[in-house]
Design a protein around this motif. Structure first.
Motif, short mmCIF file in Angstrom:
data_model
loop_
_atom_site.label_atom_id
_atom_site.label_comp_id
_atom_site.label_asym_id
_atom_site.label_seq_id
_atom_site.Cartn_x
_atom_site.Cartn_y
_atom_site.Cartn_z
N HIS A 181 -9.22 -2.15 2.51
CA HIS A 181 -8.40 -3.30 2.09
C HIS A 181 -6.91 -3.01 2.31
O HIS A 181 -6.15 -3.89 2.74
CB HIS A 181 -8.69 -3.61 0.62
N ALA A 182 -6.53 -1.76 2.05
CA ALA A 182 -5.13 -1.39 2.26
C ALA A 182 -4.76 -1.45 3.74
O ALA A 182 -3.64 -1.82 4.10
CB ALA A 182 -4.87 0.01 1.71
N VAL A 185 -4.07 -5.02 4.51
CA VAL A 185 -2.77 -5.42 3.96
C VAL A 185 -1.62 -4.87 4.81
O VAL A 185 -0.63 -5.55 5.10
CB VAL A 185 -2.66 -4.95 2.49
N GLU A 188 -1.43 -6.80 8.11
CA GLU A 188 -0.84 -8.13 7.92
C GLU A 188 0.68 -8.02 7.71
O GLU A 188 1.45 -8.85 8.20
CB GLU A 188 -1.52 -8.77 6.70
N HIS A 189 1.12 -6.93 7.00
CA HIS A 189 2.56 -6.75 6.77
C HIS A 189 3.29 -6.43 8.08
O HIS A 189 4.40 -6.94 8.32
CB HIS A 189 2.75 -5.61 5.75
N ILE A 197 4.42 -0.92 6.52
CA ILE A 197 4.57 -1.14 5.09
C ILE A 197 4.94 0.16 4.40
O ILE A 197 4.50 1.24 4.79
CB ILE A 197 3.27 -1.73 4.50
N THR A 201 5.88 -1.18 -1.57
CA THR A 201 5.31 -2.51 -1.26
C THR A 201 3.79 -2.46 -1.29
O THR A 201 3.12 -3.39 -1.79
CB THR A 201 5.80 -2.97 0.11
N LEU A 202 3.21 -1.36 -0.76
CA LEU A 202 1.76 -1.23 -0.78
C LEU A 202 1.24 -1.17 -2.21
O LEU A 202 0.19 -1.77 -2.55
CB LEU A 202 1.35 0.02 0.01
N ARG A 203 1.93 -0.45 -3.07
CA ARG A 203 1.50 -0.35 -4.47
C ARG A 203 1.57 -1.71 -5.16
O ARG A 203 0.68 -2.08 -5.94
CB ARG A 203 2.38 0.66 -5.20
N ALA A 204 2.65 -2.48 -4.83
CA ALA A 204 2.78 -3.80 -5.45
C ALA A 204 1.70 -4.76 -4.96
O ALA A 204 1.18 -5.58 -5.73
CB ALA A 204 4.17 -4.36 -5.17
N ARG A 205 1.32 -4.67 -3.68
CA ARG A 205 0.30 -5.56 -3.13
C ARG A 205 -1.09 -5.22 -3.65
O ARG A 205 -1.92 -6.11 -3.90
CB ARG A 205 0.33 -5.48 -1.60
N LEU A 206 -1.34 -3.92 -3.81
CA LEU A 206 -2.68 -3.52 -4.26
C LEU A 206 -2.80 -3.48 -5.77
O LEU A 206 -3.93 -3.52 -6.30
CB LEU A 206 -3.02 -2.14 -3.68
#
Length: 221
Positions: A181-182, A185, A188-189, A197, A201-206
């Motif tokens: 999933h990461a 993400v 897409e970023h 990414i 930002t990755l921590r905030a999205r996940l």
């Protein structure tokens, strides 16, 4: 001794005759150009003094360019007067340009004499004049003390500090599904922004804690 005196006397007599003739020619030119009375006698003095001042500047060795310039100007004025009185010039009908030159000569001579008389002071090296300082002479004459003559022992070399390695962080288990999933993400970023990414930002999205986000980012690189 007599031969030397005779040679000196001959040189002095020759110099006096030449100076008198040049003086008379300059006086005649000034008189013919309309400078009568005492002014006609002042012109030869002005030319000869400028010649002497320029020659002294050349002998001193300072500002030789200025010395040569004014020496040539004064020599041209003296030589021109001598040649002009040799029958090449009608003394009863002096041309206008000669009258202009004679009338403008005082200003030229004043400028040349002023520039030759006032020179910039020579820079004195303070180190070269150190012998005039009594304090410096006293210090130089005193012998060095025993403490100054003894060489101080060199300190032992300090070993370089060894920095301890950074503590290893405990490995955080990351599910494979979360890693996939990461990756989506992150892809897409990158498609949206054109840049990879970052971990915050990755921590905030996940929505995962920072240690897990760093572990996932390490697997994405």
């Amino acid at each position: 001794m007599r031969a030397q005196l005779a040679r000196v006397d001959a040189v002095l007599v020759q110099a006096l005759i030449a100076a008198a003739l040049s003086f008379a020619h300059l006086h005649d030119i000034a008189l013919a150009a309309g400078q009568d009375g005492w002014k006609a006698w002042a012109y030869p003095v002005s030319v000869d003094l400028l010649l002497v001042a320029a020659w002294r500047r050349l002998r001193s060795g300072e500002a030789k360019a200025a010395g040569w310039c004014w020496f040539v100007i004064a020599l041209a004025a003296s030589l021109g007067a001598n040649v002009a009185t040799a029958g090449l010039l009608d003394m009863n009908d002096v041309p206008a340009w000669l009258r202009i030159l004679v009338a403008g000569w005082p200003a030229v001579a004043f400028l040349g004499g002023t520039l030759l008389a006032h020179t910039a002071p020579t820079t004195v090296d303070e180190n070269a004049e150190g012998s005039d300082d009594p304090v410096g002479q006293e210090d130089a004459s005193e012998p060095a003390s025993d403490l100054d003559s003894e060489e101080a022992p060199e300190p032992p070399p300090t070993p370089p500090a060894i920095e301890p390695p950074p503590p290893e962080r405990p490995t955080v288990p990351v599910p494979a599904a979360l890693v996939e999933h990461a990756r989506k993400v992150a892809a897409e970023h990158r498609t949206r922004t054109g840049t990879p990414i970052d971990t915050p930002t990755l921590r905030a999205r996940l929505g995962v804690p920072p240690p897990m986000a760093e572990a996932i980012a390490a697997q994405l690189t």
